[in-house]
Design a protein around this motif. Sequence first.
Motif, PDB file in Angstrom:
ATOM      1  N   LEU A 108      19.823   2.190   7.561  1.00  0.00           N
ATOM      2  CA  LEU A 108      21.103   2.792   7.194  1.00  0.00           C
ATOM      3  C   LEU A 108      21.362   4.057   7.988  1.00  0.00           C
ATOM      4  O   LEU A 108      20.476   4.856   8.209  1.00  0.00           O
ATOM      5  CB  LEU A 108      21.117   3.144   5.702  1.00  0.00           C
ATOM      6  CG  LEU A 108      21.261   1.960   4.761  1.00  0.00           C
ATOM      7  CD1 LEU A 108      21.205   2.461   3.338  1.00  0.00           C
ATOM      8  CD2 LEU A 108      22.566   1.249   5.012  1.00  0.00           C
TER       9      LEU A 108
ATOM     10  N   GLY B 273      27.184   4.886   6.375  1.00  0.00           N
ATOM     11  CA  GLY B 273      27.218   3.565   5.765  1.00  0.00           C
ATOM     12  C   GLY B 273      27.096   2.444   6.762  1.00  0.00           C
ATOM     13  O   GLY B 273      27.169   1.272   6.413  1.00  0.00           O
ATOM     14  N   GLY B 274      26.912   2.719   8.060  1.00  0.00           N
ATOM     15  CA  GLY B 274      26.707   1.677   9.035  1.00  0.00           C
ATOM     16  C   GLY B 274      25.240   1.486   9.300  1.00  0.00           C
ATOM     17  O   GLY B 274      24.418   1.587   8.420  1.00  0.00           O
TER      18      GLY B 274
ATOM     19  N   PHE C 206      21.623  -4.560   4.723  1.00  0.00           N
ATOM     20  CA  PHE C 206      22.965  -4.208   4.296  1.00  0.00           C
ATOM     21  C   PHE C 206      24.007  -4.796   5.223  1.00  0.00           C
ATOM     22  O   PHE C 206      25.122  -4.342   5.296  1.00  0.00           O
ATOM     23  CB  PHE C 206      23.114  -2.675   4.247  1.00  0.00           C
ATOM     24  CG  PHE C 206      22.219  -2.043   3.241  1.00  0.00           C
ATOM     25  CD1 PHE C 206      21.924  -2.691   2.057  1.00  0.00           C
ATOM     26  CD2 PHE C 206      21.659  -0.805   3.481  1.00  0.00           C
ATOM     27  CE1 PHE C 206      21.100  -2.097   1.130  1.00  0.00           C
ATOM     28  CE2 PHE C 206      20.843  -0.219   2.550  1.00  0.00           C
ATOM     29  CZ  PHE C 206      20.551  -0.868   1.377  1.00  0.00           C
TER      30      PHE C 206
ATOM     31  N   ARG D 110      26.113   1.339  -3.397  1.00  0.00           N
ATOM     32  CA  ARG D 110      25.917   1.798  -2.024  1.00  0.00           C
ATOM     33  C   ARG D 110      25.514   0.624  -1.124  1.00  0.00           C
ATOM     34  O   ARG D 110      26.043   0.467  -0.017  1.00  0.00           O
ATOM     35  CB  ARG D 110      24.861   2.899  -1.992  1.00  0.00           C
ATOM     36  CG  ARG D 110      24.636   3.480  -0.595  1.00  0.00           C
ATOM     37  CD  ARG D 110      23.534   4.532  -0.597  1.00  0.00           C
ATOM     38  NE  ARG D 110      23.935   5.750  -1.286  1.00  0.00           N
ATOM     39  CZ  ARG D 110      23.447   6.155  -2.444  1.00  0.00           C
ATOM     40  NH1 ARG D 110      22.515   5.416  -3.061  1.00  0.00           N
ATOM     41  NH2 ARG D 110      23.848   7.276  -3.005  1.00  0.00           N
ATOM     42  N   GLU D 111      24.597  -0.202  -1.587  1.00  0.00           N
ATOM     43  CA  GLU D 111      24.171  -1.355  -0.794  1.00  0.00           C
ATOM     44  C   GLU D 111      25.320  -2.342  -0.595  1.00  0.00           C
ATOM     45  O   GLU D 111      25.502  -2.890   0.501  1.00  0.00           O
ATOM     46  CB  GLU D 111      22.999  -2.044  -1.484  1.00  0.00           C
ATOM     47  CG  GLU D 111      21.733  -1.210  -1.535  1.00  0.00           C
ATOM     48  CD  GLU D 111      20.622  -1.904  -2.299  1.00  0.00           C
ATOM     49  OE1 GLU D 111      20.861  -3.038  -2.762  1.00  0.00           O
ATOM     50  OE2 GLU D 111      19.526  -1.322  -2.423  1.00  0.00           O
TER      51      GLU D 111
ATOM     52  N   HIS E 275      27.735  -0.970   2.000  1.00  0.00           N
ATOM     53  CA  HIS E 275      27.200  -1.096   3.355  1.00  0.00           C
ATOM     54  C   HIS E 275      27.272  -2.542   3.843  1.00  0.00           C
ATOM     55  O   HIS E 275      27.479  -2.796   5.028  1.00  0.00           O
ATOM     56  CB  HIS E 275      25.757  -0.596   3.388  1.00  0.00           C
ATOM     57  CG  HIS E 275      25.652   0.890   3.226  1.00  0.00           C
ATOM     58  ND1 HIS E 275      24.452   1.540   3.020  1.00  0.00           N
ATOM     59  CD2 HIS E 275      26.601   1.854   3.235  1.00  0.00           C
ATOM     60  CE1 HIS E 275      24.677   2.842   2.913  1.00  0.00           C
ATOM     61  NE2 HIS E 275      25.973   3.052   3.031  1.00  0.00           N
TER      62      HIS E 275
ATOM     63  N   GLN F  56      30.960  -3.068   4.803  1.00  0.00           N
ATOM     64  CA  GLN F  56      31.393  -2.325   5.981  1.00  0.00           C
ATOM     65  C   GLN F  56      30.545  -2.621   7.212  1.00  0.00           C
ATOM     66  O   GLN F  56      30.829  -2.100   8.286  1.00  0.00           O
ATOM     67  CB  GLN F  56      31.363  -0.820   5.668  1.00  0.00           C
ATOM     68  CG  GLN F  56      32.400  -0.427   4.629  1.00  0.00           C
ATOM     69  CD  GLN F  56      32.437   1.061   4.351  1.00  0.00           C
ATOM     70  OE1 GLN F  56      31.495   1.781   4.671  1.00  0.00           O
ATOM     71  NE2 GLN F  56      33.527   1.527   3.761  1.00  0.00           N
ATOM     72  N   GLY F  57      29.527  -3.476   7.046  1.00  0.00           N
ATOM     73  CA  GLY F  57      28.771  -3.914   8.213  1.00  0.00           C
ATOM     74  C   GLY F  57      29.480  -4.991   9.000  1.00  0.00           C
ATOM     75  O   GLY F  57      29.018  -5.390  10.069  1.00  0.00           O
TER      76      GLY F  57
ATOM     77  N   ASP G 261      33.800   9.038   2.788  1.00  0.00           N
ATOM     78  CA  ASP G 261      33.916   7.645   2.332  1.00  0.00           C
ATOM     79  C   ASP G 261      35.373   7.214   2.284  1.00  0.00           C
ATOM     80  O   ASP G 261      35.725   6.094   2.691  1.00  0.00           O
ATOM     81  CB  ASP G 261      33.282   7.503   0.946  1.00  0.00           C
ATOM     82  CG  ASP G 261      31.771   7.656   0.982  1.00  0.00           C
ATOM     83  OD1 ASP G 261      31.174   7.379   2.037  1.00  0.00           O
ATOM     84  OD2 ASP G 261      31.188   8.065  -0.042  1.00  0.00           O
TER      85      ASP G 261
END
Length: 718
Positions: free
Chosen positions: A59, A63-64, A79, A147-148, A151, A154-155, A191
């Motif tokens: 991570l 968040g990327g 993620f 959070r996971e 991610h 947004q991956g 965010d």
Amino acid sequence: MMDYDSQHAARESALRKEETREGLANQRRGWKLGRAAGREEFVSPGKGEPAGQVPRGKLGSRGGVQKGANPLPAQVGGFGTPSGCPAPALATMSQVPLDSSSPRASCMDLWREKNDRLVRQTKQVTQDSDLLLRQQQLAQDALQGFRELLHSLQGLPAAISALPLELTVICNFITLKASHTQDFTEDQDQDIQHGLERVLEAQKQLGPRLECGLRELWDSVLHASSLLPELLPALHHLAGLQAAIWLSTDHLGDLALLLQSLNGSQSGASEDLLLLLKTWSPPAEESDAPLTLQDARGLRDVLLTASALRQGLQELITGSLPRALSSLQEAASGLCSWPVLVQVYTALATCLRKMGSPQRALLYLVAALKGGSVWGPPLLEASRLYRQLGDTAAELKSLELLVDALSVTQTSEAPQLLIEVELLLPRPDPASPLYCGTQSQAKHLLASRCLQTGRAEDAAEHYLDLLALLLDGLEPRFSPLPCPPGPCMPEVFLEAAVALIQANRAQDALTVCEELLSRTSSLLPKMPWLWEDARNVAKEPINCPLWVSATYLLQGQAWVKLGDQKQAVSEYSRCLELLFRATPEDKEQGTASNSDQRCRPDVALQQLRLAALISRGLVWVASGQDTKALQDFLLSVQMCPGNRDASFHLLQTLRRLDRRNEATAFWWRLEAQTKLPPEDVTWSLPLYLETCLNWIHPPDRETLLEEFRTSLLEPSDL
């Protein structure tokens, strides 16, 4: 017979089918279907992973994934995207079979189910957890889950079909994190910014706007998304969280412009936050929309109540009482918890008291204290109200309850894991009606009010309790109340000594004075020419001569109480010697400090000299040494020509010495001075000095002066 191209195409088709079967087999090894639990879970391969398998990405802070890590791992434990999910740029993702008997489910469905499951678990935590520590741990676990999930979403490249879920996850993540930590941070702004950039990226409109601020980014997103109704509920929800952040950080201009954009208002529209919030109508969420911890409409109601209370408090501080009353009544009618309602009722009581409606104010205070718990702000406001009404007993009782309330450690209740009004309110400013101070400040207020109202015994006990509280280190440092300006630590000692002397506890007063001298005498410059340098360095050297001189004065008064006139004269003389060495502040500094109605140091030194001279003169009178007393009284009149106490003692001494002509001449000069207009006095004296001046004030001064005037003006005597 097939030609060469047909044979080649058949071989390529067979090869693709074989690769697809291998990919699905690998995926089934990474996923398991929890039929018994009624949910799907991913089990990340741990130790003993097959060789050659691509490791999960690490991570990054936004968040990327970090540079050098694989952004799309082959297994699903990271993620990124599950290995069986096709490219996310497609508007609809192809469904991937989990096993031969399961229904086909897309990655979006799996992520949607995870979001809904986390929301349900978080709400269940709020309802069922009685232990704060347990709730915090469960909330932390849910926060990690969001959070996971964020991610994972947004991956992948941004896609319009995935944005409603992605924005909802952002909203849930920010809501849970802010409520869990009871604070907003820069990470939450980041965010929101990243989510807005993803909206523009999905619509192919993300260009040089990356360099603009959040305010301009919101304008671009709302303009670009106005024709996409499926995005509006999630965007309004995210805008509500942005409004909460800007309200809590006092970015009210940005907040007003954002609300105008949400309402479709043109530039130049009203900037009244309450009106804009009332006008804002977030779109209703669809019945099949992803679950949220707090919907946009509930967030709007919280924002409205918090804005009304903040605005009412600010208007109350600035003196706009009618507007403050309207704003606070708006807050009282809104959505808020009982602790917030207590604050609203207290502010309403303050407003009504200042508007001259003490009875209505009292009703709000009674309502604020009905909940069973003891709250500091309404008790402090009740003491102010009773003081205004002249009910001293009720005032002191309110202060006693305030001291008790501040001595009890308030147990913190488990938060609701939602954005609540408390989170959007600033910490009470010392000028705010909701500021009740510390236990030591409340104790000092109680002790000083007892001293001012003539309850010397009670005042002495309260001051001794206060000194014990401060000297035992139960509170790190005493800080005076700013409104009205309170005393510093040495002045608390002096007030305690005054109270003990008034309560006929002279020996205890001497002990307090000795303690104060041991703490302040070392700060005194040793040579007279150092006074000027010392007073330009810091505040303590400026006031230190005043404190030490006042201590000697009080020691002299204590020795008078103990009947030792010789020791009393010695202490008064030490006081005067130090006072006449002290250099008062220059006039410019004195005038500046006069603006806040605090005592100017030069005025305090003058009044202290007056008190010391008259006190020593009274000791001379008591010992039958009128000639020495006359010298002190003459000097006091020269320093303060208009002081009637000094004039009275001088006249009395002249009469005892049978110096009638001098007494008559002085009397006529005094009469001429009394006909002059009084000076506009805008400063106040410290409480200990006011009490010392009261000691030299004869209770029947005016009657004796009138008798003296009559005897002087009799014709037979002229």
